[in-house]
Design an enzyme around this catalytic site. Sequence first.
Site, PDB file in Angstrom:
ATOM      1  N   GLU A 165       7.675  -2.531  -0.561  1.00 20.20           N
ATOM      2  CA  GLU A 165       7.272  -3.220   0.735  1.00 20.20           C
ATOM      3  C   GLU A 165       7.974  -4.616   1.002  1.00 20.20           C
ATOM      4  O   GLU A 165       8.110  -5.309   0.232  1.00 20.20           O
ATOM      5  CB  GLU A 165       5.677  -3.588   0.520  1.00 20.20           C
ATOM      6  CG  GLU A 165       5.192  -4.050   1.896  1.00 20.20           C
ATOM      7  CD  GLU A 165       3.687  -3.933   1.892  1.00 20.20           C
ATOM      8  OE1 GLU A 165       3.237  -2.923   2.159  1.00 20.20           O
ATOM      9  OE2 GLU A 165       2.971  -4.854   1.619  1.00 20.20           O
ATOM     10  N   LYS A 175       7.651  -7.554   2.678  1.00 20.00           N
ATOM     11  CA  LYS A 175       6.643  -8.180   2.929  1.00 20.00           C
ATOM     12  C   LYS A 175       6.849  -9.675   3.080  1.00 20.00           C
ATOM     13  O   LYS A 175       6.626 -10.317   1.956  1.00 20.00           O
ATOM     14  CB  LYS A 175       5.418  -7.784   1.941  1.00 20.00           C
ATOM     15  CG  LYS A 175       3.970  -8.435   1.985  1.00 20.00           C
ATOM     16  CD  LYS A 175       3.169  -8.192   0.813  1.00 20.00           C
ATOM     17  CE  LYS A 175       1.702  -8.285   1.161  1.00 20.00           C
ATOM     18  NZ  LYS A 175       0.824  -7.968  -0.157  1.00 20.00           N
ATOM     19  N   LYS A 224       3.639  -0.310   8.103  1.00 20.73           N
ATOM     20  CA  LYS A 224       2.524  -0.849   7.449  1.00 20.73           C
ATOM     21  C   LYS A 224       1.869  -2.020   8.537  1.00 20.73           C
ATOM     22  O   LYS A 224       2.446  -3.075   8.754  1.00 20.73           O
ATOM     23  CB  LYS A 224       3.048  -1.854   6.336  1.00 20.73           C
ATOM     24  CG  LYS A 224       1.912  -2.091   5.320  1.00 20.73           C
ATOM     25  CD  LYS A 224       1.552  -0.868   4.511  1.00 20.73           C
ATOM     26  CE  LYS A 224       0.384  -1.234   3.593  1.00 20.73           C
ATOM     27  NZ  LYS A 224       0.359  -2.471   2.526  1.00 20.73           N
ATOM     28  N   GLU A 231      -5.460   5.324   3.980  1.00 17.15           N
ATOM     29  CA  GLU A 231      -5.853   4.386   3.083  1.00 17.15           C
ATOM     30  C   GLU A 231      -7.174   4.382   2.582  1.00 17.15           C
ATOM     31  O   GLU A 231      -7.837   4.316   3.785  1.00 17.15           O
ATOM     32  CB  GLU A 231      -5.067   2.966   3.384  1.00 17.15           C
ATOM     33  CG  GLU A 231      -5.589   1.899   2.126  1.00 17.15           C
ATOM     34  CD  GLU A 231      -5.032   0.648   2.559  1.00 17.15           C
ATOM     35  OE1 GLU A 231      -3.862   0.408   2.839  1.00 17.15           O
ATOM     36  OE2 GLU A 231      -6.002  -0.405   2.600  1.00 17.15           O
ATOM     37  N   ASN A 255      -6.246   1.706  -2.168  1.00 19.32           N
ATOM     38  CA  ASN A 255      -5.891   0.628  -2.296  1.00 19.32           C
ATOM     39  C   ASN A 255      -6.718  -0.375  -3.261  1.00 19.32           C
ATOM     40  O   ASN A 255      -8.020  -0.403  -3.135  1.00 19.32           O
ATOM     41  CB  ASN A 255      -6.253  -0.045  -0.863  1.00 19.32           C
ATOM     42  CG  ASN A 255      -5.496  -1.493  -0.602  1.00 19.32           C
ATOM     43  OD1 ASN A 255      -5.070  -1.980  -1.727  1.00 19.32           O
ATOM     44  ND2 ASN A 255      -5.447  -1.980   0.471  1.00 19.32           N
ATOM     45  N   GLU A 287      -2.071   1.683  -4.579  1.00 18.47           N
ATOM     46  CA  GLU A 287      -1.679   0.409  -3.393  1.00 18.47           C
ATOM     47  C   GLU A 287      -2.047  -0.592  -4.125  1.00 18.47           C
ATOM     48  O   GLU A 287      -3.234  -0.821  -4.684  1.00 18.47           O
ATOM     49  CB  GLU A 287      -2.080   0.815  -2.300  1.00 18.47           C
ATOM     50  CG  GLU A 287      -1.493   1.842  -1.456  1.00 18.47           C
ATOM     51  CD  GLU A 287      -2.094   1.919  -0.181  1.00 18.47           C
ATOM     52  OE1 GLU A 287      -2.058   3.000   0.567  1.00 18.47           O
ATOM     53  OE2 GLU A 287      -2.854   0.862   0.417  1.00 18.47           O
ATOM     54  N   SER A 288      -1.235  -1.970  -4.360  1.00 18.83           N
ATOM     55  CA  SER A 288      -1.758  -3.379  -4.334  1.00 18.83           C
ATOM     56  C   SER A 288      -1.977  -3.599  -5.735  1.00 18.83           C
ATOM     57  O   SER A 288      -2.585  -2.497  -6.701  1.00 18.83           O
ATOM     58  CB  SER A 288      -2.782  -3.738  -3.624  1.00 18.83           C
ATOM     59  OG  SER A 288      -2.717  -3.337  -2.238  1.00 18.83           O
TER      60      SER A 288
END
Length: 257
Positions: free
Chosen positions: A54, A56, A115, A159, A180, A210-211
Site C-alpha cells: 500500500e 499510504k 483504496k 472488506e 480487516n 488486511e492491516s
Amino acid sequence: MNANEEEVAPAVRAILDAAAEREGGSERLAVDARSLTDAFDAVEADGRVPIISEVKPTSPTTEGTRDDDPVELAEEMVAGGAAALSVLTEPEHFGGSTENLERIREAVDVPVLRKDFVVREDQLDVVESDVILLIARFVDDLAGLVEAAESRGFQALVEVHSVAELEAALAAGASIIGINNRDLAKLEVDLATFETVAQEAPDDVTLIAESGVSSVDDVRRMRAAGADALLVGTAIMDGDVRENVQRFTNATQETQT
Ligand SMILES: O=C(O)c1ccccc1NCC(=O)[C@H](O)[C@H](O)COP(=O)(O)O
C-alpha cells in the site's frame, strides 16, 4: 443499525462525513482491468507470498507524512516483488489523490487497488483502477454497489470485519474478500480477527488479510489461517519499501526471520 449510523471512532466518523460530501464522476467509466487473482497465482508459482503493497502517505493512526514521490515508491515496491499495489485516493486523512493512482497505474504493470471510502455509485466514476475497495460496514446497498463496480469492469474487493459482514459480502456476490484486522469502530488491531472470520469463508473465495501485519511471523500466521494474499501498508512504508516488500513476499522461505 444502519452501518453509517453506528458508533465509530471520531477519526473514522470524520472520514465518512468527508466521503459523503465528496463528488462523484460525471461520466460512467469502463475499465480494462488487470486480473488480481492471476497476479496472485504468478507470485505463488514463484514460491512467494502474494503481497498487496500500500502506498499510504499518512493515516489517522500513523505519525507524520511520507513525502517521497508516490510513483517512485510504487516502482520500488514492484521491484521488491509486490503482486499488486493499493493506492490511497482519500485526500483529507490519508494524503492520497486520484492523480497519484493514475500516475502509478501508468508506471507499473501489476494490478492497482483504489483504496478509498466509496459510498455511492457515482464515486466509482472518479478514476480508473483494476480493483476497487468497498467496505461492507459503510455501504447501504452492498449488492448494488458490487454489481455497479463489476459492470464497469472493476474487480470488487469487499472488506469485512466480522462473520456477519462476511455473510453480507457473500450474499452481495463478492468473490474477493478482505478481512480487516483493524476494527474501524475502535481503531484497534487484532490479527485474531482474520483467523476467526476466515474459518467461515467458502474455499472458492479469494481471501486477503488486511492491516496490522508488521513482521514475517505475522505473514506466516495469516497464511496459516488461510490468507491467499496480504495487504500491508504501514510496515512497508516505514523504511526501505523495496526491502520491506522483499522480506514479506519471501516470508515462507526458510532463511527469513
Ligand atoms: O490505517 C489507518 O489508520 C486507518 C484509520 C481509519 C480507517 C482506516 C484505516 N486504514 C485503512 C486500511 O485498510 C489500511 O490502510 C490497510 O489495511 C493497511 O493497514 P496497515 O498495514 O496496518 O497500515
